[in-house]
Every structure is written in structure tokens, then in C-alpha cells.
Write an enzyme that holds these catalytic residues in place. Structure first.
Site, PDB file in Angstrom:
ATOM      1  N   ASP A  54      31.039  32.414  11.783  1.00 49.89           N
ATOM      2  CA  ASP A  54      31.673  31.421  10.906  1.00 49.89           C
ATOM      3  C   ASP A  54      30.684  30.337  10.486  1.00 49.89           C
ATOM      4  O   ASP A  54      30.574  29.983   9.319  1.00 49.89           O
ATOM      5  CB  ASP A  54      32.908  30.795  11.579  1.00 49.89           C
ATOM      6  CG  ASP A  54      32.616  30.251  12.978  1.00 49.89           C
ATOM      7  OD1 ASP A  54      31.490  30.446  13.483  1.00 49.89           O
ATOM      8  OD2 ASP A  54      33.506  29.624  13.568  1.00 49.89           O
ATOM      9  N   ASP A  82      25.326  26.285  13.866  1.00 52.62           N
ATOM     10  CA  ASP A  82      25.082  24.862  14.076  1.00 52.62           C
ATOM     11  C   ASP A  82      23.685  24.704  14.684  1.00 52.62           C
ATOM     12  O   ASP A  82      22.693  24.616  13.968  1.00 52.62           O
ATOM     13  CB  ASP A  82      26.198  24.325  14.975  1.00 52.62           C
ATOM     14  CG  ASP A  82      26.185  22.819  15.132  1.00 52.62           C
ATOM     15  OD1 ASP A  82      25.802  22.122  14.191  1.00 52.62           O
ATOM     16  OD2 ASP A  82      26.571  22.318  16.200  1.00 52.62           O
TER      17      ASP A  82
HETATM   18  P1  IMP Z   1      25.720  26.911  17.792  1.00 46.70           P
HETATM   19  O1  IMP Z   1      25.370  27.730  18.999  1.00 46.70           O
HETATM   20  O2  IMP Z   1      25.401  25.447  17.996  1.00 46.70           O
HETATM   21  O3  IMP Z   1      25.131  27.443  16.508  1.00 46.70           O
HETATM   22  O4  IMP Z   1      27.298  26.922  17.696  1.00 46.70           O
HETATM   23  C1  IMP Z   1      28.006  27.816  16.904  1.00 46.70           C
HETATM   24  C2  IMP Z   1      29.489  27.700  17.185  1.00 46.70           C
HETATM   25  O5  IMP Z   1      29.896  26.339  17.385  1.00 46.70           O
HETATM   26  C3  IMP Z   1      30.277  28.194  15.974  1.00 46.70           C
HETATM   27  O6  IMP Z   1      30.511  29.570  16.048  1.00 46.70           O
HETATM   28  C4  IMP Z   1      31.538  27.377  16.067  1.00 46.70           C
HETATM   29  O7  IMP Z   1      32.464  28.017  16.935  1.00 46.70           O
HETATM   30  C5  IMP Z   1      31.109  26.058  16.710  1.00 46.70           C
HETATM   31  N1  IMP Z   1      30.865  25.054  15.672  1.00 46.70           N
HETATM   32  C6  IMP Z   1      29.670  24.547  15.268  1.00 46.70           C
HETATM   33  N2  IMP Z   1      29.830  23.650  14.287  1.00 46.70           N
HETATM   34  C7  IMP Z   1      31.156  23.566  14.051  1.00 46.70           C
HETATM   35  C8  IMP Z   1      31.963  22.803  13.115  1.00 46.70           C
HETATM   36  O8  IMP Z   1      31.472  22.011  12.293  1.00 46.70           O
HETATM   37  N3  IMP Z   1      33.290  23.023  13.181  1.00 46.70           N
HETATM   38  C9  IMP Z   1      33.885  23.880  14.060  1.00 46.70           C
HETATM   39  N4  IMP Z   1      33.182  24.620  14.932  1.00 46.70           N
HETATM   40  C10 IMP Z   1      31.821  24.459  14.924  1.00 46.70           C
END
Ligand code: IMP
Length: 180
Positions: A105, A108
């Protein structure tokens, strides 16, 4: 689209249903072009929970043959075991020799997807590509290569279209940004 609130936090409209539909259509066009002549098996691996609505819309726009899989990942970003992930729901198919497209989705920090790809590579797939509806390049600084990016966004928190705040808010047709 109206302003919405969750737990006294205010979210304002960010992407409309129509804009999201256009983004998903654009991703499908690129993926169809890249995979239509591939002879080996293709598996789309959706990362739950956030990508379930995106996955459902995307697969119905794809025109080649493929299978689907769903995984659920617990990540420990920001904790002592930073960057570690645990697969709560694992793959049920042998992916050796197959072409994998991971459907996410939002990227981040990129840590979840980075670690998951490492685990996938150990299973000897033919190829692994990543498709993410949204990406926050100012946060992940391109530590991972996202092959198909729907839209790059600033480092804001967004909900709707599968994305949640404390498990809620996934059902909105559009995407909303947290007001700070
Ligand atoms: P990462 O490992 O930091 O890239 O985190 C990815 C996961 O964090 C995504 O699959 C989402 O489930 C959650 N996430 C990151 N940013 C957002 C946001 O802005 N809204 C909602 N969920 C988020």
C-alpha cells in the site's frame, strides 16, 4: 470529499476515488506491458492488511495470467529490534523459478519491504519486483528500488483506501491526510 476525524485527529482530503482509479490504471498498464509475454508463472504477493483494497482493484485491471498470495508482516520499526520482521501469515506456494510482484500500500521507511524481499530472494524466485500505491521518498531515501510507484507523496500520514489509523479508516473510497 469532506474532512473526517478519528480519535480527535483531523484528516483532510488528499486523493479522490477518481484520482486513485487513474493511478491504479496507470500501474496496471505498466505491469501489463512488462508481463504479457512472460512464459514462467507470475505470482502477485499482497502485503496485508493495508494493500487489500489496492490489490483487489489492481488485479482486475491485469490482463496476463497470474496467481495471488497474501502475507501478513509484523515489523519492529522504531523498536530495539529495528528493521526485523516476522511473517504472521506466510506464503503457501513454492515460488522457486516464478516471477514475483510484491503489492504494497505504502512505502514509508522501506524497512518492511527491504527485509521481506531478502526473505523472498532466499526462496530462489526467477525475479522480484515491487509495486506500491504510495511512496514517501523523503523518508526512505530510496534505500530500496520500487519498480512501480503509483504516487510519491510528502512525509504525511494518510488513511483510507485500505490504509488505517489504529486499525480504522480503511473503508474510505478516497485517501485523507492527517492535519498537523
Ligand atoms: P515501512 O516499513 O516504514 O515502509 O512501513 C510500511 C507500512 O507502514 C505500510 O505497509 C503501512 O502499513 C504503514 N504505514 C506507513 N505509512 C503509513 C501512513 O501514512 N498511513 C498508514 N499506514 C502507514
Amino acid at each position: 470529499m469532506d474532512i473526517i476525524t478519528y480519535n480527535e485527529k483531523v484528516f483532510s482530503p488528499f486523493l479522490s476515488k477518481e484520482e486513485i482509479d487513474g493511478i491504479v490504471g496507470g500501474l496496471a498498464t505498466q505491469i501489463n506491458a512488462d508481463y504479457s509475454d512472460i512464459e514462467e508463472d507470475v505470482v502477485l504477493v499482497s502485503i496485508l492488511d493495508g494493500s487489500f483494497i489496492f490489490m483487489a482493484d489492481l488485479v482486475r485491471k491485469l490482463t496476463f495470467q497470474f496467481e495471488v498470495e497474501f502475507v501478513k508482516i509484523r515489523s519492529y520499526n522504531g523498536f530495539e529490534s529495528e528493521g526485523e520482521i516476522e511473517l504472521i501469515l506466510d506464503l503457501h506456494k513454492d515460488i522457486k523459478g516464478k516471477h514475483i510482484i510484491v503489492i504494497e500500500d505504502i512505502v514509508d521507511t522501506g524497512l518492511t519491504i527491504e527485509k521481506f524481499i531478502e526473505q523472498l530472494q532466499a526462496l530462489n524466485p526467477n525475479s522480484v519486483k515491487v509495486c506500491s500505491l504510495l511512496s514517501k521518498p523523503d523518508v526512505h531515501n530510496d534505500i530500496i528500488n520500487i519498480d512501480y510507484v503509483g504516487k510519491e507523496i510528502p512525509p504525511v500520514f494518510v488513511i483510507g483506501y485500505g490504509l488505517d489509523i489504529d486499525g480504522k479508516g480503511r473503508n474510505h473510497h478516497g485517501i485523507y491526510q492527517l492535519e498537523v
